[in-house]
Motif scaffolding. Structure first.
Motif, mmCIF file in Angstrom:
data_model
loop_
_atom_site.group_PDB
_atom_site.id
_atom_site.type_symbol
_atom_site.label_atom_id
_atom_site.label_comp_id
_atom_site.label_asym_id
_atom_site.label_seq_id
_atom_site.Cartn_x
_atom_site.Cartn_y
_atom_site.Cartn_z
ATOM 1 N N MET A 217 0.932 -1.266 -0.110
ATOM 2 C CA MET A 217 -0.018 -0.070 -0.018
ATOM 3 C C MET A 217 0.961 1.300 -0.122
ATOM 4 O O MET A 217 0.553 2.401 -0.327
ATOM 5 N N LEU A 218 1.931 1.212 0.489
ATOM 6 C CA LEU A 218 3.017 2.311 0.829
ATOM 7 C C LEU A 218 3.201 2.899 -0.717
ATOM 8 O O LEU A 218 3.814 3.965 -1.178
ATOM 9 N N ASP A 219 3.346 1.799 -1.583
ATOM 10 C CA ASP A 219 3.617 2.161 -3.171
ATOM 11 C C ASP A 219 2.779 3.081 -3.672
ATOM 12 O O ASP A 219 3.136 3.832 -4.177
ATOM 13 N N ILE A 220 1.477 2.800 -3.203
ATOM 14 C CA ILE A 220 0.366 3.613 -3.735
ATOM 15 C C ILE A 220 0.547 5.087 -3.172
ATOM 16 O O ILE A 220 0.484 6.079 -3.757
ATOM 17 N N VAL A 221 0.823 5.170 -1.812
ATOM 18 C CA VAL A 221 0.897 6.383 -1.070
ATOM 19 C C VAL A 221 2.230 7.026 -1.648
ATOM 20 O O VAL A 221 1.847 8.286 -2.165
ATOM 21 N N LYS A 222 3.093 6.625 -2.099
ATOM 22 C CA LYS A 222 4.443 7.210 -2.795
ATOM 23 C C LYS A 222 3.998 7.668 -4.025
ATOM 24 O O LYS A 222 4.133 8.992 -4.367
ATOM 25 N N GLU A 223 3.367 6.733 -4.951
ATOM 26 C CA GLU A 223 3.172 7.059 -6.270
ATOM 27 C C GLU A 223 2.371 8.356 -6.245
ATOM 28 O O GLU A 223 2.273 9.334 -7.494
ATOM 29 N N ASN A 224 1.219 8.454 -5.384
ATOM 30 C CA ASN A 224 0.285 9.506 -5.541
ATOM 31 C C ASN A 224 0.711 10.741 -4.727
ATOM 32 O O ASN A 224 -0.073 11.734 -4.728
ATOM 33 N N GLY A 225 1.661 10.492 -3.952
ATOM 34 C CA GLY A 225 2.048 11.847 -3.151
ATOM 35 C C GLY A 225 1.446 12.061 -2.114
ATOM 36 O O GLY A 225 1.173 13.251 -1.869
ATOM 37 N N ILE A 226 0.826 11.163 -1.551
ATOM 38 C CA ILE A 226 0.286 11.140 -0.305
ATOM 39 C C ILE A 226 1.036 11.526 0.911
ATOM 40 O O ILE A 226 1.919 10.812 1.128
ATOM 41 N N LYS A 227 0.853 12.692 1.573
ATOM 42 C CA LYS A 227 1.384 13.153 2.563
ATOM 43 C C LYS A 227 0.791 13.116 4.225
ATOM 44 O O LYS A 227 1.584 12.985 5.239
ATOM 45 N N TRP A 228 -0.379 12.951 4.125
ATOM 46 C CA TRP A 228 -1.234 12.798 5.140
ATOM 47 C C TRP A 228 -2.317 11.608 5.078
ATOM 48 O O TRP A 228 -2.798 11.438 4.137
ATOM 49 N N LEU A 229 -2.246 10.741 6.347
ATOM 50 C CA LEU A 229 -3.223 9.613 6.352
ATOM 51 C C LEU A 229 -4.177 9.954 7.509
ATOM 52 O O LEU A 229 -3.744 9.693 8.696
ATOM 53 N N ASN A 230 -5.460 9.839 7.241
ATOM 54 C CA ASN A 230 -6.450 10.142 8.322
ATOM 55 C C ASN A 230 -6.989 8.591 8.698
ATOM 56 O O ASN A 230 -7.539 7.983 7.980
#
Ligand code: UTP
Length: 408
Positions: A217-230
């Motif tokens: 899942m962290l690949d998706i976080v990285k690829e999409n530039g997600i910086k905050w997770l709620n």
């Protein structure tokens, strides 16, 4: 060396030889499954549990929350910042839905529970509809990660697919499974749930980020530039998710994590409250508060330990990477664990007969180092469903939904 020898060695090291008690009577497939399960199960938690489970508490002092009136003064600035970050794709949401929801007493995943009276209103549906409010306001999709566990993954994914994800865009929903931990008797011996299977239970809601890493899942976080997770719990049907004002306040607050909190409804309410522990943010449980702390007030007359957490946290992804390898405290919780007894009979105990082992998301707050407790209106945002009736129940949540104009 074969798998059998490896497993026997592991069992000896951890004094768990009883797990192969019925091995000889199993068929070939069952034998293989049991050996594989033992091989893959993390037994190190048993050592950690044996070395004392409750970590010593540090020095507790108050931590001020940002109150409703303070939020109101800057609401538009916060909202604009929050919407900007959401539109840039920097905010993701994580639904923690791997728990067993045993108190509710349904065999299905908790999110499948129908709280409707005149029509279907499923818990998952309420949550997704709430998130869709923000998607519409921002005109931008938000990646939603859903954590399940071995016990409910299949049912959860099937149910949401059958309901067309309640209107959410399917490629913006990502499911991942958390790990399981063995369940033991009071002496630390792992139970067998079947002759060829260990008794296990989801390993708590504290391992979600590590599980996101393990499952890609962290690949998706990285690829999409997600910086905050709620991160939020499955059971609060009034939950506001990726709330732009909260996102903005946390991002502008220069903190590692924001925590939504509600004012306690009485000094002795049984909720964990935000505090500082040795100068770092933490949550003190209601039973750890002394009478003096419970009643202490500040100069403004406000009680100092007055804000309870509602399991809605906005974490900075950078901060999560930083704390990822920290060892989290292990909590053991008494539980009724069905098991196979020494005579080979299946027993479903009426009262607790051992422990499950969990790490908890609230322990991550301490590791993050800085936290903004952010007050929300309890009646508008907090309707947890833990039980069928009484406090925090289907009944009380229905009442709160009604007051908020939600048709059931
Ligand atoms: P709870 O503390 O209410 O636990 O979880 P639970 O296991 O679901 O319910 P009971 O105690 O058996 O009745 C708070 C949130 O954390 C999630 C739950 O799904 C819920 O959203 N959770 C809990 C996990 O995702 N994994 C876990 O291992 C435990």
């Amino acid at each position: 060396m074969g798998l059998y020898e490896d497993v026997s060695g592991k069992l000896q090291r951890f004094h768990q030889e009883q797990l192969l008690r019925y091995y000889e009577g199993l068929d070939a497939g069952e034998k293989q499954a049991l050996l594989t399960q033992i091989d893959q199960t993390d037994f190190s938690i048993l050592e950690q549990a044996a070395n004392g489970h409750a970590p010593e508490r540090g020095h507790i002092t108050p931590l001020k929350a940002m109150t409703l009136s303070e939020i109101a003064e800057q609401e538009e600035t916060f909202r604009a910042k929050g919407l900007e970050l959401i539109r840039k794709g920097e905010v993701g949401a994580v639904l923690l839905a791997g728990g067993m929801g045993t108190r509710l007493g349904s065999d299905d995943p908790k999110g499948m529970y129908n709280i409707g009276l005149t029509k279907d209103v499923f818990i998952f549906q309420r949550i997704i509809e709430n998130l869709l409010d923000v998607v519409k306001a921002a005109d931008s999709w938000i990646h939603l990660f859903v954590m399940t566990s071995d016990k409910n993954h299949e049912a959860t994914t099937r149910f949401l697919k059958e309901h067309d994800y309640f209107g959410y865009q399917p490629d913006k929903i990502h499911f991942f499974m958390q790990e399981m931990a063995p369940a033991t008797d009071y002496e630390g011996k792992i139970y067998l749930e079947e002759k060829g299977r260990l008794a296990t239970s989801p390993n708590g809601n504290g391992g979600w980020f590590v599980s996101m890493d393990r499952t890609g899942m962290l690949d998706i976080v990285k690829e999409n530039g997600i910086k905050w997770l709620n991160c939020f719990a499955v059971d609060n049907v009034l939950q506001r998710i990726a709330d732009p004002v909260f996102v903005g306040a946390t991002a502008l607050g220069n903190v590692g994590v924001g925590a939504k909190v509600v004012r306690k409804n009485a000094p002795d309410e049984k909720v964990g409250v935000m505090c500082l522990e040795d100068g770092k943010p933490s949550i003190v449980e209601y039973y750890e508060l002394t009478d003096e702390m419970r009643d202490a007030t500040g100069e403004d007359g406000e009680r100092l330990y007055n804000f309870g957490v509602i399991l809605n946290y906005l974490f900075s992804v950078d901060g999560l990477y930083r704390i990822m390898s920290e060892k989290m405290p292990l909590h053991r919780v008494e539980k009724k664990i069905p098991y196979i007894d020494a005579a080979g009979n299946k027993v479903s105990p009426e009262s607790p007969n051992g422990y499950k082992y969990e790490t908890l998301i609230l322990d991550m707050i301490h590791e993050m180092g800085t936290c903004l407790p952010y007050e929300v209106v309890r009646e508008k945002e907090f309707a947890p469903i833990k039980n069928k009736t009484g406090v925090d129940s289907v009944e009380s949540a229905r009442e709160l939904c009604k007051r908020n104009g939600i048709e059931l």
